[in-house]
Scaffold this motif. Structure first.
Motif, short mmCIF file in Angstrom:
data_model
loop_
_atom_site.label_atom_id
_atom_site.label_comp_id
_atom_site.label_asym_id
_atom_site.label_seq_id
_atom_site.Cartn_x
_atom_site.Cartn_y
_atom_site.Cartn_z
N ALA A 1 0.83 -1.20 0.00
CA ALA A 1 0.00 0.00 0.00
C ALA A 1 0.87 1.26 0.00
CB ALA A 1 -0.94 0.00 1.21
N ALA A 2 1.97 1.23 0.73
CA ALA A 2 2.89 2.38 0.75
C ALA A 2 3.52 2.58 -0.62
CB ALA A 2 3.97 2.17 1.81
N TYR A 3 3.88 1.50 -1.28
CA TYR A 3 4.45 1.62 -2.63
C TYR A 3 3.41 2.18 -3.60
CZ TYR A 3 6.19 0.55 -7.23
OH TYR A 3 6.57 0.66 -8.54
N GLU A 4 2.20 1.63 -3.55
CA GLU A 4 1.14 2.11 -4.45
C GLU A 4 0.83 3.58 -4.20
OE1 GLU A 4 -0.06 0.57 -7.07
OE2 GLU A 4 1.18 -1.18 -6.62
N ALA A 5 0.83 4.00 -2.94
CA ALA A 5 0.61 5.41 -2.62
C ALA A 5 1.76 6.26 -3.17
CB ALA A 5 0.46 5.60 -1.12
N HIS A 6 2.98 5.76 -3.03
CA HIS A 6 4.17 6.49 -3.50
C HIS A 6 4.09 6.81 -4.99
CE1 HIS A 6 8.33 7.55 -4.28
NE2 HIS A 6 8.44 6.52 -5.11
N ILE A 7 3.71 5.83 -5.79
CA ILE A 7 3.73 6.05 -7.24
C ILE A 7 2.57 6.93 -7.72
CG2 ILE A 7 5.12 4.00 -7.72
CD1 ILE A 7 2.56 2.59 -8.67
N GLN A 8 1.70 7.34 -6.81
CA GLN A 8 0.62 8.27 -7.15
C GLN A 8 0.86 9.69 -6.64
OE1 GLN A 8 -1.82 7.38 -9.24
NE2 GLN A 8 -0.75 5.42 -9.34
N THR A 9 1.96 9.91 -5.92
CA THR A 9 2.22 11.23 -5.36
C THR A 9 2.61 12.23 -6.45
OG1 THR A 9 4.55 10.74 -4.96
CG2 THR A 9 3.00 10.30 -3.13
N PRO A 10 2.33 13.51 -6.23
CA PRO A 10 2.72 14.51 -7.22
C PRO A 10 4.22 14.53 -7.49
CG PRO A 10 1.16 15.45 -5.66
CD PRO A 10 1.53 14.08 -5.15
N HIS A 11 5.05 14.35 -6.45
CA HIS A 11 6.50 14.41 -6.68
C HIS A 11 6.98 13.20 -7.49
CE1 HIS A 11 5.78 12.90 -2.54
NE2 HIS A 11 6.67 11.97 -2.87
N PHE A 12 6.42 12.01 -7.25
CA PHE A 12 6.83 10.86 -8.05
C PHE A 12 6.36 11.02 -9.50
CE2 PHE A 12 6.23 6.84 -10.17
CZ PHE A 12 7.49 6.29 -10.06
N LEU A 13 5.13 11.48 -9.68
CA LEU A 13 4.62 11.67 -11.04
C LEU A 13 5.42 12.73 -11.80
CD1 LEU A 13 0.80 11.35 -10.34
CD2 LEU A 13 2.31 9.67 -11.44
N ARG A 14 5.88 13.77 -11.09
CA ARG A 14 6.74 14.78 -11.70
C ARG A 14 8.05 14.13 -12.16
NH1 ARG A 14 6.19 18.27 -8.06
NH2 ARG A 14 7.95 17.73 -6.76
N TYR A 15 8.61 13.25 -11.32
CA TYR A 15 9.82 12.51 -11.69
C TYR A 15 9.55 11.61 -12.90
CZ TYR A 15 12.93 8.52 -11.78
OH TYR A 15 13.76 7.52 -12.21
N LYS A 16 8.47 10.85 -12.84
CA LYS A 16 8.17 9.88 -13.90
C LYS A 16 8.02 10.57 -15.26
CE LYS A 16 7.18 5.59 -14.91
NZ LYS A 16 8.22 4.60 -14.89
N HIS A 17 7.25 11.66 -15.28
CA HIS A 17 7.04 12.38 -16.54
C HIS A 17 8.30 13.17 -16.93
CE1 HIS A 17 2.92 11.12 -16.59
NE2 HIS A 17 2.70 11.65 -15.41
N GLY A 18 8.97 13.76 -15.95
CA GLY A 18 10.15 14.57 -16.23
C GLY A 18 11.34 13.77 -16.71
N SER A 19 11.41 12.49 -16.32
CA SER A 19 12.55 11.66 -16.71
C SER A 19 12.25 10.76 -17.89
CB SER A 19 13.00 10.80 -15.52
OG SER A 19 12.01 9.84 -15.19
N ALA A 20 11.05 10.81 -18.42
CA ALA A 20 10.64 9.89 -19.48
C ALA A 20 11.58 9.91 -20.69
CB ALA A 20 9.21 10.19 -19.92
N ASP A 21 12.05 11.09 -21.08
CA ASP A 21 12.95 11.15 -22.23
C ASP A 21 14.42 11.02 -21.84
OD1 ASP A 21 13.21 13.65 -21.04
OD2 ASP A 21 13.47 14.70 -22.94
N MET A 22 14.70 10.89 -20.54
CA MET A 22 16.07 10.72 -20.06
C MET A 22 16.43 9.25 -19.88
SD MET A 22 16.14 13.51 -17.01
CE MET A 22 15.61 15.19 -17.22
N VAL A 23 15.47 8.46 -19.44
CA VAL A 23 15.70 7.05 -19.12
C VAL A 23 15.67 6.22 -20.40
CG1 VAL A 23 14.78 5.03 -17.90
CG2 VAL A 23 14.80 7.28 -16.78
N THR A 24 16.74 5.47 -20.63
CA THR A 24 16.82 4.62 -21.81
C THR A 24 16.51 3.16 -21.49
OG1 THR A 24 19.21 4.32 -21.55
CG2 THR A 24 18.46 6.15 -22.96
N ALA A 25 16.62 2.77 -20.22
CA ALA A 25 16.29 1.41 -19.80
C ALA A 25 16.00 1.41 -18.30
CB ALA A 25 17.43 0.45 -20.09
N LEU A 26 15.04 0.58 -17.91
CA LEU A 26 14.66 0.47 -16.50
C LEU A 26 14.34 -0.98 -16.20
CD1 LEU A 26 13.72 1.57 -13.72
CD2 LEU A 26 11.46 1.92 -14.76
#
Length: 107
Positions: A65-90
């Motif tokens: 539940a903590a992980y699921e909450a984490h990936i919905q936070t504004p700061h995580f979503l800012r990271y996810k969208h902001g790094s989308a063109d930076m990350v080449t593999a995950l």
């Protein structure tokens, strides 16, 4: 029964031309996650010495539940969208703890 902690290592490859911006974004979301989310127990980010665009993040969450909450936070979503063109593999690698202990502070 207590749900087990979620522990994983994120193996991230970043476009070498964007590594400085990526590291800043990663540090920002990590600091916010630790400060604002009680269920985020640990986040340790490092890069490989001779390949600094290869980043590893050791993550510990109180439970799923903590992980699921984490990936919905504004700061995580800012990271996810902001790094989308930076990350080449995950690759996310779930792990089981053997020993978790630390005396580290912020770097």
């Amino acid at each position: 029964m207590v749900e087990p902690r979620i522990i994983r290592i994120a193996e991230v490859e970043v476009d070498p031309n964007q590594i400085v911006a990526y590291k800043a974004l990663l540090a920002e979301v990590g600091a916010a996650s630790i400060a604002l989310e009680p269920g985020v127990l640990a986040l340790h980010s490092v890069s490989l010495k001779h390949m600094p665009h290869h980043v590893r993040v050791f993550e510990v969450y109180a439970d799923s539940a903590a992980y699921e909450a984490h990936i919905q936070t504004p700061h995580f979503l800012r990271y996810k969208h902001g790094s989308a063109d930076m990350v080449t593999a995950l690759r996310l690698v779930d792990v089981d703890p053997i020993l978790l202990s630390a005396k580290l502070g912020p770097c």
